[in-house]
Design a protein around this motif. Structure first.
Motif, PDB file in Angstrom:
ATOM      1  N   VAL A 146     123.626  22.996  33.603  1.00 47.45           N
ATOM      2  CA  VAL A 146     123.419  24.467  33.306  1.00 47.45           C
ATOM      3  C   VAL A 146     124.568  25.429  33.683  1.00 47.45           C
ATOM      4  O   VAL A 146     125.265  25.247  34.982  1.00 47.45           O
ATOM      5  CB  VAL A 146     122.140  25.220  33.898  1.00 47.45           C
ATOM      6  CG1 VAL A 146     122.214  26.591  33.916  1.00 47.45           C
ATOM      7  CG2 VAL A 146     120.939  24.469  33.224  1.00 47.45           C
ATOM      8  N   SER A 148     124.927  28.909  33.173  1.00 43.08           N
ATOM      9  CA  SER A 148     124.150  30.049  33.552  1.00 43.08           C
ATOM     10  C   SER A 148     122.913  30.380  33.085  1.00 43.08           C
ATOM     11  O   SER A 148     122.523  29.556  31.962  1.00 43.08           O
ATOM     12  CB  SER A 148     125.219  31.353  33.185  1.00 43.08           C
ATOM     13  OG  SER A 148     125.382  31.533  31.684  1.00 43.08           O
ATOM     14  N   PHE A 149     122.134  31.299  33.577  1.00 41.72           N
ATOM     15  CA  PHE A 149     120.890  31.596  33.057  1.00 41.72           C
ATOM     16  C   PHE A 149     120.501  32.940  33.398  1.00 41.72           C
ATOM     17  O   PHE A 149     121.001  33.531  34.568  1.00 41.72           O
ATOM     18  CB  PHE A 149     119.921  30.532  33.514  1.00 41.72           C
ATOM     19  CG  PHE A 149     119.624  30.535  34.929  1.00 41.72           C
ATOM     20  CD1 PHE A 149     118.678  30.859  35.730  1.00 41.72           C
ATOM     21  CD2 PHE A 149     120.376  29.723  35.903  1.00 41.72           C
ATOM     22  CE1 PHE A 149     118.285  30.846  36.959  1.00 41.72           C
ATOM     23  CE2 PHE A 149     120.271  29.636  37.145  1.00 41.72           C
ATOM     24  CZ  PHE A 149     119.283  30.327  37.691  1.00 41.72           C
ATOM     25  N   ALA A 185     112.478  29.310  35.900  1.00 40.98           N
ATOM     26  CA  ALA A 185     113.960  29.643  35.819  1.00 40.98           C
ATOM     27  C   ALA A 185     114.895  29.051  36.883  1.00 40.98           C
ATOM     28  O   ALA A 185     116.074  28.208  36.560  1.00 40.98           O
ATOM     29  CB  ALA A 185     114.273  31.334  35.845  1.00 40.98           C
ATOM     30  N   GLY A 189     117.790  25.812  36.597  1.00 41.93           N
ATOM     31  CA  GLY A 189     119.033  26.611  36.472  1.00 41.93           C
ATOM     32  C   GLY A 189     119.545  26.130  37.966  1.00 41.93           C
ATOM     33  O   GLY A 189     120.747  26.350  38.178  1.00 41.93           O
ATOM     34  N   PHE A 224     123.376  33.642  37.541  1.00 41.46           N
ATOM     35  CA  PHE A 224     122.160  33.892  36.979  1.00 41.46           C
ATOM     36  C   PHE A 224     121.849  35.344  37.153  1.00 41.46           C
ATOM     37  O   PHE A 224     122.460  35.859  38.136  1.00 41.46           O
ATOM     38  CB  PHE A 224     120.780  33.171  37.690  1.00 41.46           C
ATOM     39  CG  PHE A 224     120.641  33.586  38.998  1.00 41.46           C
ATOM     40  CD1 PHE A 224     119.901  34.533  39.467  1.00 41.46           C
ATOM     41  CD2 PHE A 224     121.109  32.647  40.110  1.00 41.46           C
ATOM     42  CE1 PHE A 224     119.672  34.758  40.667  1.00 41.46           C
ATOM     43  CE2 PHE A 224     120.987  32.976  41.106  1.00 41.46           C
ATOM     44  CZ  PHE A 224     120.189  33.878  41.578  1.00 41.46           C
ATOM     45  N   VAL A 238     112.832  33.296  29.617  1.00 39.05           N
ATOM     46  CA  VAL A 238     114.053  32.471  30.203  1.00 39.05           C
ATOM     47  C   VAL A 238     115.150  32.062  29.255  1.00 39.05           C
ATOM     48  O   VAL A 238     114.570  31.328  28.271  1.00 39.05           O
ATOM     49  CB  VAL A 238     113.553  31.431  31.004  1.00 39.05           C
ATOM     50  CG1 VAL A 238     114.493  30.500  31.650  1.00 39.05           C
ATOM     51  CG2 VAL A 238     112.355  31.641  32.043  1.00 39.05           C
ATOM     52  N   GLU A 239     116.308  32.170  29.483  1.00 39.39           N
ATOM     53  CA  GLU A 239     117.278  31.672  28.818  1.00 39.39           C
ATOM     54  C   GLU A 239     118.283  30.959  29.497  1.00 39.39           C
ATOM     55  O   GLU A 239     118.592  31.290  30.606  1.00 39.39           O
ATOM     56  CB  GLU A 239     118.292  32.790  28.045  1.00 39.39           C
ATOM     57  CG  GLU A 239     117.504  33.690  26.983  1.00 39.39           C
ATOM     58  CD  GLU A 239     118.115  34.947  26.334  1.00 39.39           C
ATOM     59  OE1 GLU A 239     119.352  34.757  26.633  1.00 39.39           O
ATOM     60  OE2 GLU A 239     117.434  35.788  25.774  1.00 39.39           O
ATOM     61  N   VAL A 240     118.454  29.698  29.124  1.00 36.42           N
ATOM     62  CA  VAL A 240     119.492  28.859  29.809  1.00 36.42           C
ATOM     63  C   VAL A 240     120.601  28.425  28.916  1.00 36.42           C
ATOM     64  O   VAL A 240     120.480  28.145  27.776  1.00 36.42           O
ATOM     65  CB  VAL A 240     118.605  27.521  30.189  1.00 36.42           C
ATOM     66  CG1 VAL A 240     119.683  26.553  30.881  1.00 36.42           C
ATOM     67  CG2 VAL A 240     117.497  27.891  31.152  1.00 36.42           C
ATOM     68  N   ARG A 246     122.357  27.626  23.998  1.00 37.44           N
ATOM     69  CA  ARG A 246     121.688  28.563  24.637  1.00 37.44           C
ATOM     70  C   ARG A 246     120.115  28.200  24.085  1.00 37.44           C
ATOM     71  O   ARG A 246     119.739  28.116  23.122  1.00 37.44           O
ATOM     72  CB  ARG A 246     122.079  29.952  23.954  1.00 37.44           C
ATOM     73  CG  ARG A 246     121.281  30.974  24.954  1.00 37.44           C
ATOM     74  CD  ARG A 246     121.264  32.385  24.177  1.00 37.44           C
ATOM     75  NE  ARG A 246     122.831  32.719  24.417  1.00 37.44           N
ATOM     76  CZ  ARG A 246     122.978  33.677  25.439  1.00 37.44           C
ATOM     77  NH1 ARG A 246     122.094  34.207  26.072  1.00 37.44           N
ATOM     78  NH2 ARG A 246     124.346  34.124  25.584  1.00 37.44           N
TER      79      ARG A 246
END
Length: 317
Positions: A146, A148-149, A185, A189, A224, A238-240, A246
């Protein structure tokens, strides 16, 4: 544990019944404890097992053996006292619903008691076991990790205000409920190495804050950010981000993906029949607790204690 284990399930409400469905399917012998006769009758009608009513202390007086393991699925305000009773009774393996207590002091007491009696306590965050999470971990691994998240843990304050939850549960709602999304999350991450947190506002049922924002860097080196507004529209998400994709969890039972160089967001096909047949994530979580203690998706009480510091920071405590 062997296949001949015996489990004590504490709680016959909604979550207790969901755990019972899994135990029935796994063909694991289990006894059930609950407080009210009406809950016991409903549990027996739906799952074919008659609980011992009258509460945990009454039940332990009637049980003439020490179960191999226990699953605690009672209301948040009774989690810590129930686990401590089971630990003092001699049960050495316990899975307790998140967050294992109403506040830091209660969870610390669970931790300290477990250490004093040489028992293992695991905290149930079933979203770690979602099929969407499993698939995301596979993609993250293939992509090299990962980078960023970000996540949102907006709660529907107008609905929570009208629920029958006790006032002290509502006041600790971030720990009691929002940590479902926060834990997921950070599980994906990396947990905070450095973090700045801000909060403001208040609600009638939650005086501490109603709006949250923050950012930091995880122990995996991923940047993050997060936000939530409990007095506005929104939802958990949540977005990773990796160097190639993405990943979107919105809703969290599903997974969508965007590839580098494309604006298209596509749904990812999941092998999620267990998440359809049972409460999502619960089947694999229970199986890991009973038979797979080396599964790093299981959160130990030791790890939960470490996480309390940044939960409190986010919560403005």
């Amino acid at each position: 544990m062997s296949n001949n284990l015996n489990v004590l399930l504490v709680g016959a409400g909604y979550m207790g019944k969901e755990y019972g469905k899994v135990l029935n399917d796994l063909d694991v012998p289990y006894s059930v404890v609950c407080r009210s006769d009406s809950s016991a009758i409903r549990f027996n009608e739906e799952l074919g097992v008659m609980p011992i009513s009258g509460g945990i202390e009454n039940a332990l007086e009637q049980i003439d053996f020490i179960p191999d393991a226990a699953i605690v699925a009672v209301n948040v305000e009774f989690l810590s006292s129930t686990v401590i009773s089971l630990l003092n009774y001699g049960i050495k393996e316990i899975l307790v619903e998140k967050p294992a207590g109403l506040n830091k002091d209660e969870i610390l007491e669970v931790y300290e008691t477990s250490k004093s009696v040489g028992a293992k306590v695991y905290v149930a965050y079933n979203r770690r076991f979602y099929s969407s999470t499993e698939k995301a971990l596979e993609i993250i691994s293939n992509d090299g990790g990962v980078s960023s998240f970000n996540f949102e843990f907006t709660e529907w304050g107008f609905k929570i205000e009208k629920t029958s939850h006790a006032p002290n549960v509502k006041e600790n709602w971030l720990l009691a409920n929002s940590t479902h999304v926060i834990d997921l999350a950070f599980f994906l991450g990396g947990f905070p190495k450095e973090m700045c947190s801000f909060s403001s506002g208040s609600l009638e049922w939650h005086s501490r804050a109603s709006k949250y924002a923050g950012a930091g860097i995880s122990d995996n080196g991923a940047l993050f950010s997060y936000q939530a507004n409990w007095d506005a529209p929104g939802r958990w998400a949540v977005e990773v981000l990796t160097n190639e994709h993405r990943l979107y969890f919105r809703p969290m039972e599903e997974l969508a993906i965007q590839k580098k160089g494309s604006v298209n967001v596509e749904n990812v096909e999941l092998d999620d029949q267990l998440d359809i047949d049972f409460k999502p994530g619960l089947y694999k979580q229970v199986k890991a607790f009973l038979y797979g203690k080396n599964d790093d998706r299981l959160l130990t009480i030791d790890e939960q204690i470490k996480h309390l510091d940044f939960y409190e920071k986010i919560d403005g405590i």
